[in-house]
Design a protein around this motif. Sequence first.
Motif, mmCIF file in Angstrom:
data_model
loop_
_atom_site.group_PDB
_atom_site.id
_atom_site.type_symbol
_atom_site.label_atom_id
_atom_site.label_comp_id
_atom_site.label_asym_id
_atom_site.label_seq_id
_atom_site.Cartn_x
_atom_site.Cartn_y
_atom_site.Cartn_z
ATOM 1 N N ASN A 22 73.994 -30.864 19.046
ATOM 2 C CA ASN A 22 75.197 -30.043 19.149
ATOM 3 C C ASN A 22 75.179 -29.004 18.045
ATOM 4 O OD1 ASN A 22 76.518 -31.329 21.317
ATOM 5 N ND2 ASN A 22 77.137 -32.978 19.961
ATOM 6 N N ASP A 23 75.774 -27.869 18.303
ATOM 7 C CA ASP A 23 75.886 -26.826 17.301
ATOM 8 C C ASP A 23 77.176 -27.073 16.525
ATOM 9 O OD1 ASP A 23 75.850 -24.599 15.762
ATOM 10 O OD2 ASP A 23 75.816 -23.166 17.402
ATOM 11 N N SER A 30 85.403 -26.124 21.639
ATOM 12 C CA SER A 30 84.507 -25.171 22.293
ATOM 13 C C SER A 30 83.960 -25.752 23.593
ATOM 14 C CB SER A 30 83.348 -24.815 21.367
ATOM 15 O OG SER A 30 82.444 -25.890 21.293
ATOM 16 N N PRO A 31 83.610 -24.907 24.537
ATOM 17 C CA PRO A 31 83.065 -25.385 25.818
ATOM 18 C C PRO A 31 81.792 -26.211 25.653
ATOM 19 C CG PRO A 31 83.649 -23.065 25.976
ATOM 20 C CD PRO A 31 83.801 -23.460 24.549
ATOM 21 N N ARG A 35 81.350 -29.921 27.144
ATOM 22 C CA ARG A 35 80.256 -30.174 28.081
ATOM 23 C C ARG A 35 79.386 -31.332 27.578
ATOM 24 N NH1 ARG A 35 79.278 -25.180 29.234
ATOM 25 N NH2 ARG A 35 78.068 -24.785 27.363
ATOM 26 N N SER A 36 79.140 -31.370 26.277
ATOM 27 C CA SER A 36 78.334 -32.432 25.696
ATOM 28 C C SER A 36 79.042 -33.784 25.821
ATOM 29 C CB SER A 36 78.049 -32.127 24.230
ATOM 30 O OG SER A 36 77.367 -33.184 23.637
ATOM 31 N N LEU A 37 80.335 -33.796 25.586
ATOM 32 C CA LEU A 37 81.084 -35.055 25.711
ATOM 33 C C LEU A 37 81.099 -35.551 27.146
ATOM 34 C CD1 LEU A 37 84.112 -34.377 23.346
ATOM 35 C CD2 LEU A 37 82.243 -36.000 23.000
#
Length: 41
Positions: A22-23, A30-31, A35-37
């Motif tokens: 993740n960044d 943030s999107p 999306r990662s979650l």
Amino acid sequence: MEILFLLLGIIVMDIAALRWGNDSRDGIDSPEWLRSLQRHF
């Protein structure tokens, strides 16, 4: 030979970080974080 293995290990870790990392500069709303979650659950 050891240098080759070290370089290969660094490249593999870099690809893994790009693929699954993740960044952290993004905010939690943030999107990309959302999306990662959704991918993990």
